[in-house]
Design a protein around this motif. Structure first.
Motif, PDB file in Angstrom:
ATOM      1  N   TYR A  33      -5.307  10.903 -10.737  1.00  0.00           N
ATOM      2  CA  TYR A  33      -5.914   9.616 -11.095  1.00  0.00           C
ATOM      3  C   TYR A  33      -5.090   8.911 -12.167  1.00  0.00           C
ATOM      4  CZ  TYR A  33      -9.007   6.242 -13.262  1.00  0.00           C
ATOM      5  OH  TYR A  33      -9.516   5.075 -13.790  1.00  0.00           O
ATOM      6  N   GLU A  34      -4.733   9.632 -13.230  1.00  0.00           N
ATOM      7  CA  GLU A  34      -3.979   9.027 -14.333  1.00  0.00           C
ATOM      8  C   GLU A  34      -2.612   8.528 -13.870  1.00  0.00           C
ATOM      9  OE1 GLU A  34      -4.773   8.281 -17.382  1.00  0.00           O
ATOM     10  OE2 GLU A  34      -6.804   9.074 -17.283  1.00  0.00           O
ATOM     11  N   ILE A  35      -1.930   9.322 -13.058  1.00  0.00           N
ATOM     12  CA  ILE A  35      -0.609   8.915 -12.559  1.00  0.00           C
ATOM     13  C   ILE A  35      -0.736   7.688 -11.666  1.00  0.00           C
ATOM     14  CG2 ILE A  35       1.300   9.607 -11.055  1.00  0.00           C
ATOM     15  CD1 ILE A  35       0.888  12.473 -12.089  1.00  0.00           C
ATOM     16  N   SER A  36      -1.734   7.689 -10.783  1.00  0.00           N
ATOM     17  CA  SER A  36      -1.932   6.561  -9.873  1.00  0.00           C
ATOM     18  C   SER A  36      -2.241   5.284 -10.654  1.00  0.00           C
ATOM     19  CB  SER A  36      -3.066   6.860  -8.894  1.00  0.00           C
ATOM     20  OG  SER A  36      -2.777   8.001  -8.128  1.00  0.00           O
ATOM     21  N   TYR A  37      -3.092   5.408 -11.661  1.00  0.00           N
ATOM     22  CA  TYR A  37      -3.445   4.217 -12.454  1.00  0.00           C
ATOM     23  C   TYR A  37      -2.250   3.714 -13.248  1.00  0.00           C
ATOM     24  CZ  TYR A  37      -5.893   1.096 -15.614  1.00  0.00           C
ATOM     25  OH  TYR A  37      -6.288  -0.013 -16.314  1.00  0.00           O
ATOM     26  N   ARG A  38      -1.453   4.639 -13.790  1.00  0.00           N
ATOM     27  CA  ARG A  38      -0.276   4.232 -14.553  1.00  0.00           C
ATOM     28  C   ARG A  38       0.745   3.527 -13.657  1.00  0.00           C
ATOM     29  NH1 ARG A  38       2.309   5.406 -19.393  1.00  0.00           N
ATOM     30  NH2 ARG A  38       0.438   6.518 -20.057  1.00  0.00           N
ATOM     31  N   LEU A  39       0.863   3.971 -12.410  1.00  0.00           N
ATOM     32  CA  LEU A  39       1.848   3.380 -11.498  1.00  0.00           C
ATOM     33  C   LEU A  39       1.369   2.063 -10.895  1.00  0.00           C
ATOM     34  CD1 LEU A  39       3.090   6.555  -9.574  1.00  0.00           C
ATOM     35  CD2 LEU A  39       4.320   5.271 -11.319  1.00  0.00           C
ATOM     36  N   THR A  40       0.062   1.931 -10.675  1.00  0.00           N
ATOM     37  CA  THR A  40      -0.450   0.755  -9.976  1.00  0.00           C
ATOM     38  C   THR A  40      -1.182  -0.230 -10.874  1.00  0.00           C
ATOM     39  OG1 THR A  40      -2.561   1.827  -9.439  1.00  0.00           O
ATOM     40  CG2 THR A  40      -0.732   2.135  -7.884  1.00  0.00           C
ATOM     41  N   LEU A  41      -1.700   0.262 -12.018  1.00  0.00           N
ATOM     42  CA  LEU A  41      -2.556  -0.551 -12.891  1.00  0.00           C
ATOM     43  C   LEU A  41      -3.734  -1.126 -12.106  1.00  0.00           C
ATOM     44  CD1 LEU A  41       0.114  -2.440 -15.042  1.00  0.00           C
ATOM     45  CD2 LEU A  41      -1.178  -0.364 -15.623  1.00  0.00           C
ATOM     46  N   HIS A  42      -4.201  -0.348 -11.123  1.00  0.00           N
ATOM     47  CA  HIS A  42      -5.298  -0.778 -10.260  1.00  0.00           C
ATOM     48  C   HIS A  42      -6.310   0.358 -10.229  1.00  0.00           C
ATOM     49  CE1 HIS A  42      -7.504  -2.233  -6.793  1.00  0.00           C
ATOM     50  NE2 HIS A  42      -6.814  -3.365  -6.842  1.00  0.00           N
ATOM     51  N   ARG A  43      -7.465   0.141 -10.885  1.00  0.00           N
ATOM     52  CA  ARG A  43      -8.432   1.230 -11.046  1.00  0.00           C
ATOM     53  C   ARG A  43      -9.015   1.695  -9.721  1.00  0.00           C
ATOM     54  NH1 ARG A  43     -10.006   3.165 -15.600  1.00  0.00           N
ATOM     55  NH2 ARG A  43      -9.240   1.337 -16.731  1.00  0.00           N
ATOM     56  N   LYS A  44      -9.289   0.767  -8.806  1.00  0.00           N
ATOM     57  CA  LYS A  44      -9.850   1.155  -7.520  1.00  0.00           C
ATOM     58  C   LYS A  44      -8.861   1.991  -6.713  1.00  0.00           C
ATOM     59  CE  LYS A  44     -13.155  -2.629  -6.955  1.00  0.00           C
ATOM     60  NZ  LYS A  44     -13.568  -3.789  -6.110  1.00  0.00           N
ATOM     61  N   ALA A  45      -7.581   1.611  -6.765  1.00  0.00           N
ATOM     62  CA  ALA A  45      -6.557   2.394  -6.060  1.00  0.00           C
ATOM     63  C   ALA A  45      -6.452   3.794  -6.655  1.00  0.00           C
ATOM     64  CB  ALA A  45      -5.207   1.686  -6.135  1.00  0.00           C
ATOM     65  N   ALA A  46      -6.543   3.895  -7.982  1.00  0.00           N
ATOM     66  CA  ALA A  46      -6.479   5.198  -8.636  1.00  0.00           C
ATOM     67  C   ALA A  46      -7.692   6.056  -8.273  1.00  0.00           C
ATOM     68  CB  ALA A  46      -6.393   5.017 -10.150  1.00  0.00           C
ATOM     69  N   LEU A  47      -8.874   5.427  -8.213  1.00  0.00           N
ATOM     70  CA  LEU A  47     -10.085   6.159  -7.823  1.00  0.00           C
ATOM     71  C   LEU A  47     -10.007   6.628  -6.378  1.00  0.00           C
ATOM     72  CD1 LEU A  47     -12.852   3.990  -9.532  1.00  0.00           C
ATOM     73  CD2 LEU A  47     -12.251   6.352 -10.096  1.00  0.00           C
ATOM     74  N   LEU A  48      -9.438   5.792  -5.511  1.00  0.00           N
ATOM     75  CA  LEU A  48      -9.279   6.178  -4.106  1.00  0.00           C
ATOM     76  C   LEU A  48      -8.337   7.366  -3.989  1.00  0.00           C
ATOM     77  CD1 LEU A  48      -9.713   5.739  -1.093  1.00  0.00           C
ATOM     78  CD2 LEU A  48      -7.852   4.057  -1.133  1.00  0.00           C
ATOM     79  N   THR A  49      -7.237   7.331  -4.729  1.00  0.00           N
ATOM     80  CA  THR A  49      -6.288   8.451  -4.710  1.00  0.00           C
ATOM     81  C   THR A  49      -6.945   9.721  -5.232  1.00  0.00           C
ATOM     82  OG1 THR A  49      -4.532   6.859  -5.183  1.00  0.00           O
ATOM     83  CG2 THR A  49      -3.980   9.184  -5.401  1.00  0.00           C
ATOM     84  N   PHE A  50      -7.727   9.579  -6.299  1.00  0.00           N
ATOM     85  CA  PHE A  50      -8.486  10.718  -6.844  1.00  0.00           C
ATOM     86  C   PHE A  50      -9.396  11.311  -5.779  1.00  0.00           C
ATOM     87  CE2 PHE A  50     -12.522  12.178  -8.542  1.00  0.00           C
ATOM     88  CZ  PHE A  50     -12.139  13.124  -9.482  1.00  0.00           C
ATOM     89  N   ALA A  51     -10.110  10.430  -5.060  1.00  0.00           N
ATOM     90  CA  ALA A  51     -11.052  10.897  -4.036  1.00  0.00           C
ATOM     91  C   ALA A  51     -10.326  11.580  -2.884  1.00  0.00           C
ATOM     92  CB  ALA A  51     -11.877   9.716  -3.515  1.00  0.00           C
ATOM     93  N   THR A 189      -0.587  18.437   4.569  1.00  0.00           N
ATOM     94  CA  THR A 189      -0.528  17.150   3.869  1.00  0.00           C
ATOM     95  C   THR A 189      -1.883  16.468   3.857  1.00  0.00           C
ATOM     96  OG1 THR A 189       1.766  16.882   4.617  1.00  0.00           O
ATOM     97  CG2 THR A 189       0.666  14.935   3.780  1.00  0.00           C
ATOM     98  N   ASP A 190      -2.700  16.724   4.868  1.00  0.00           N
ATOM     99  CA  ASP A 190      -3.982  16.081   5.099  1.00  0.00           C
ATOM    100  C   ASP A 190      -3.724  14.704   5.704  1.00  0.00           C
ATOM    101  OD1 ASP A 190      -6.446  14.421   4.596  1.00  0.00           O
ATOM    102  OD2 ASP A 190      -7.143  16.354   3.905  1.00  0.00           O
ATOM    103  N   MET A 191      -4.298  14.475   6.858  1.00  0.00           N
ATOM    104  CA  MET A 191      -4.025  13.261   7.620  1.00  0.00           C
ATOM    105  C   MET A 191      -4.395  12.004   6.844  1.00  0.00           C
ATOM    106  SD  MET A 191      -2.541  14.201  10.347  1.00  0.00           S
ATOM    107  CE  MET A 191      -2.573  12.640  11.212  1.00  0.00           C
ATOM    108  N   ILE A 192      -5.502  12.050   6.100  1.00  0.00           N
ATOM    109  CA  ILE A 192      -5.918  10.866   5.341  1.00  0.00           C
ATOM    110  C   ILE A 192      -4.907  10.560   4.241  1.00  0.00           C
ATOM    111  CG2 ILE A 192      -7.720   9.912   3.861  1.00  0.00           C
ATOM    112  CD1 ILE A 192      -9.740  11.557   5.386  1.00  0.00           C
TER     113      ILE A 192
END
Length: 211
Positions: A33-51, A189-192
């Motif tokens: 989550y932290e890496i995704s948010y730092r790279l995108t600055l998009h909280r929803k995208a980071a939450l989606l990656t976390f999920a 890898t997981d298809m999703i």
């Protein structure tokens, strides 16, 4: 070694190792989550990656297993997190812990100073000293336990020889074998997650073309 230190106090080595794996699994999700948010600055995208990671069946299965897979993944992802923050000592420490967990991470040892040099045009001597520690320590433990510095690699070779003896098809390329390996890669890898990576790659290429 981490599990052994906890087991000395708490006992129950099997459950301790499962608990350590589970906690590292949680840590992987939070770091993603932290890496995704730092790279995108998009909280929803980071939450989606976390999920995507938290709900991945393979991640859940491995996090519940008393194996090195998830602790190793945690150390690697933590190293990536601190590289992004340009905290080279912390990054080197976590990559060193990954190298002490699995030999596979020895390939990452030269990567941290290379990235620091590429970004800052300098290399931290302390970070390099930390990164150099895992291989000789690993070899020392092999010698101390068995009398052979390369006992770990001898055991790995013996395992590969046994695996090839019971599965001769693995020693050569075939369409069936390649198809099986591709299927295993997609499953791990997981298809999703793979679909999300492909969408992200398409968005990046599209933006680069506009520029």
């Amino acid at each position: 070694m981490i599990c052994a230190a906890v087991t000395v106090l708490a006992g129950h080595p099997f459950y301790v190792s499962k608990l350590v794996s589970a906690l590292c699994g949680v840590g992987v999700c939070l770091l993603v989550y932290e890496i995704s948010y730092r790279l995108t600055l998009h909280r929803k995208a980071a939450l989606l990656t976390f999920a995507l990671v938290a709900l991945s069946p393979l991640h859940i299965f491995n996090s519940a297993s008393a194996m090195t897979d998830i602790p190793h993944a945690f150390f690697v992802v933590a190293g990536v997190f601190f590289v992004l923050r340009r905290n080279w000592i912390a990054a080197a420490s976590f990559i060193a812990l990954a190298g002490l967990t699995r030999v596979d991470s020895w390939l990452l040892i030269p990567l941290v100073p290379a990235l620091q040099f590429f970004i800052e045009r300098r290399v931290s001597a302390l970070a390099c000293a930390i990164l150099i520690f895992p291989p000789p320590f690993w070899l020392y433990l092999s010698w101390k336990a068995t009398g052979d510095w390369f006992a770990c690699f001898v055991a790995r070779k013996a395992y590969m020889d046994w695996l090839l003896s019971v599965n001769p098809s693995l020693a050569s390329f075939s369409l069936k074998g390649v198809t099986r390996d591709v299927g295993a890669l997609l499953l791990s890898t997981d298809m999703i997650v793979l679909a999300a990576c492909l969408v992200a790659a398409w968005i990046i290429i599209k933006r680069l073309r506009r520029e």
